[in-house]
Design an enzyme around this catalytic site. Structure first.
Site, PDB file in Angstrom:
ATOM      1  N   HIS A 144      27.283  -6.443 -42.706  1.00 29.47           N
ATOM      2  CA  HIS A 144      28.216  -5.387 -42.062  1.00 29.47           C
ATOM      3  C   HIS A 144      27.945  -4.022 -42.221  1.00 29.47           C
ATOM      4  O   HIS A 144      28.863  -3.308 -42.159  1.00 29.47           O
ATOM      5  CB  HIS A 144      29.838  -5.767 -43.000  1.00 29.47           C
ATOM      6  CG  HIS A 144      30.150  -7.180 -42.564  1.00 29.47           C
ATOM      7  ND1 HIS A 144      31.361  -7.595 -43.036  1.00 29.47           N
ATOM      8  CD2 HIS A 144      29.608  -8.193 -41.883  1.00 29.47           C
ATOM      9  CE1 HIS A 144      31.833  -8.944 -42.762  1.00 29.47           C
ATOM     10  NE2 HIS A 144      30.697  -9.127 -41.963  1.00 29.47           N
ATOM     11  N   ASP A 150      28.458  -9.373 -46.090  1.00 31.79           N
ATOM     12  CA  ASP A 150      29.382  -8.281 -46.053  1.00 31.79           C
ATOM     13  C   ASP A 150      28.665  -6.984 -46.047  1.00 31.79           C
ATOM     14  O   ASP A 150      27.466  -6.925 -45.700  1.00 31.79           O
ATOM     15  CB  ASP A 150      30.401  -8.397 -47.144  1.00 31.79           C
ATOM     16  CG  ASP A 150      31.706  -7.960 -46.915  1.00 31.79           C
ATOM     17  OD1 ASP A 150      31.949  -6.844 -46.420  1.00 31.79           O
ATOM     18  OD2 ASP A 150      32.722  -8.735 -47.049  1.00 31.79           O
TER      19      ASP A 150
END
Length: 487
Positions: free
Chosen positions: A315, A292
């Site tokens: 991310h 993430d």
């Protein structure tokens, strides 16, 4: 405000140097405790620490309380006071508190009791989890304020229970919590392993076909610092957290440096470092690869400096998500990301907000960031939504004063290299670009940027050219300016 922010960052750097000198440059004094270990409530330290009373070096100092200046001023992060006789008390969790350190026996009580004992001492203390040992630690809270300053030195390995079924039903949101632990240092050459593999595979997780990340699908944050000021985290390897690896919530004065944070690229919701309702933060010289956000910045965050951080896969570095319907006003200001590298990530530097929110994101600078095969290297997304049923709205978080300088490298051609998707109701304003050069990681066609309701300018030619920015300011600028949280 910019000068004051630089002063705060310089003070945090001074804190790092001072705290390193304190631990490494003095002769430590070892405490040998023959303790009758008793079980303590992990949320509250005992009124009297176990073990024989040791001589006081000086009258007890008043317990420190969190500073409360207004947001526009900054506290001075004070280095840990040097003991009057030049020594540091060491509390060895194996030698003094009976930890087994084989990775199988439960060492929670030994480590928690060592913390409580050090916390009751009025001088600087080091709780030592020595190299060559693996300590199984269940969910626990290291509670302050302490009489003096406490360093938790992790040179061995700290491991979490690996089976979600062994966790208490009401304690699945956090693993290791530092609560009101002002002046705490967490450092060492060791490993903190969240053993998240079975948590990631819970059938309720969205990537497994479920629809929830909370309630029955709660998974623990590995390390949470809550309402703790003047915090230092240095040198550790933290891996495989069930959810966020670090979360700083309602803190002031945070220094994070020299960390290695890792989990698999497909591990869900495993943000590396999350900061929320916190100000005066320096994150430096660290490497993060996860499933993430590398670093995520939530609402209520002011004065964050991120430098020499390498991200990916993951991310990217994100502000948000902010302004989710039903949440309070979202405010973020004075964020700088400098000299970073982002590799093979779904996003590069991102600002994401929901439709229908309120508050502002302002004074944000992304400088000298290298992209390597990154999808969405530069992105503002004010239509963030986790489903297909989010409606357009007449309010939004106001995004203004965002600069991109020296953003270079390659992008994944599945998405345009630059995406500015701003709210219909509240346009993005004062968005500036200079020295931006983003080329496709494969092929030779350079994709056009995407712009929607965004006002700004390019100070230098960019690759690709960003001709879609609107000049000037929107007609309702005065109304939007009132949405800003900080001047």
């Amino acid at each position: 405000m910019e000068l004051t922010a630089r002063t705060a960052i310089a003070m945090l750097l001074a804190l790092a140097v001072a705290s390193s000198f304190l631990y490494d440059g003095v002769q430590a004094r070892h405490h040998h405790h023959h303790v009758k270990r008793t079980k303590h409530n992990s949320a509250h330290p005992p009124a009297h620490a176990p073990g024989p009373a040791s001589p006081r070096r000086a009258p007890p100092r008043p317990r420190p309380s969190p500073p409360a200046p207004p947001p526009s001023s900054y506290p001075t992060p004070a280095p840990a006071p040097a003991p009057e006789d030049g020594g540091v008390s060491v509390y060895d969790v194996v030698k003094d508190f009976g930890a087994v350190g084989d990775g199988v026996a439960d060492d929670t009580e030994a480590i928690k009791t060592a913390w409580d004992t050090a916390c009751q001492d009025d001088g600087p203390g080091v709780v030592l989890a020595a190299a060559g040992h693996s300590f199984l630690v269940h969910t626990t809270v290291f509670t302050g304020p302490c009489q003096g300053t406490v360093t938790l030195q992790i040179d061995g390995t700290i491991v979490a229970p690996s089976d979600p079924d062994t966790w208490p039903a009401n304690s699945k949101r956090n693993w290791l919590v530092f609560y009101q632990a002002h002046g705490v240092s967490l450092r060492g050459a060791g490993v903190i392993d969240g053993k998240g593999q079975k948590w990631w595979e819970l059938p309720c997780k969205p990537h497994r076909g479920g629809s929830s990340t909370h309630g029955s699908c709660d998974s623990p944050v590995a390390l949470r610092f809550f309402m703790s000021n003047n915090v230092t985290v240095q040198g550790l390897k933290v891996q495989n957290s069930p959810e966020f690896h670090f979360r700083f919530d309602s803190c002031r004065g945070v220094l994070v440096s020299g960390l290695s944070i890792s989990s698999p690229a497909l591990s869900p919701n495993t943000d590396g470092i999350h900061v929320e309702n916190t100000q005066d933060v320096l994150i430096a010289n660290s490497v993060v690869s996860n499933g993430d956000d590398c670093v995520s910045i939530g609402a209520g965050t002011l004065n964050v400096h991120i430098e020499n951080v390498t991200c990916g896969p993951g991310h990217g570095i994100s502000i948000g998500s902010l302004g989710r319907p039903g949440s309070s006003r979202a405010c973020v200001a004075n964020v700088t990301v400098r000299n970073a590298v982002i590799r093979r990530s779904d996003n590069g530097v991102r600002i994401k907000t929901w439709q229908g929110g309120s508050g502002s994101v302002s004074s944000v600078s992304f400088e000298n960031v290298r992209m390597d095969a990154v999808r969405n290297p530069i992105i503002i997304d004010q239509y963030y939504c986790l489903s297909k049923s989010c409606d357009n709205a007449t309010t939004a978080v106001f995004v203004s004063g965002v600069s991109y300088a020296g953003i270079r490298g390659t992008y994944d051609v599945r998405s345009p290299p630059i995406h500015f998707g701003c709210s219909d109701a509240v346009p993005c304003t004062n968005i500036t670009l200079s020295d931006v050069e983003l080329l496709p990681a494969s092929g030779t066609t350079v994709d056009d940027p995407f712009c929607w309701n965004v006002y700004g300018s390019a100070a230098t030619p960019t690759v690709p050219p960003v001709a879609c920015l609107m000049e000037g300011v929107p007609r309702n600028t005065e109304d939007n300016t009132s949405l800003k949280c900080y001047p």
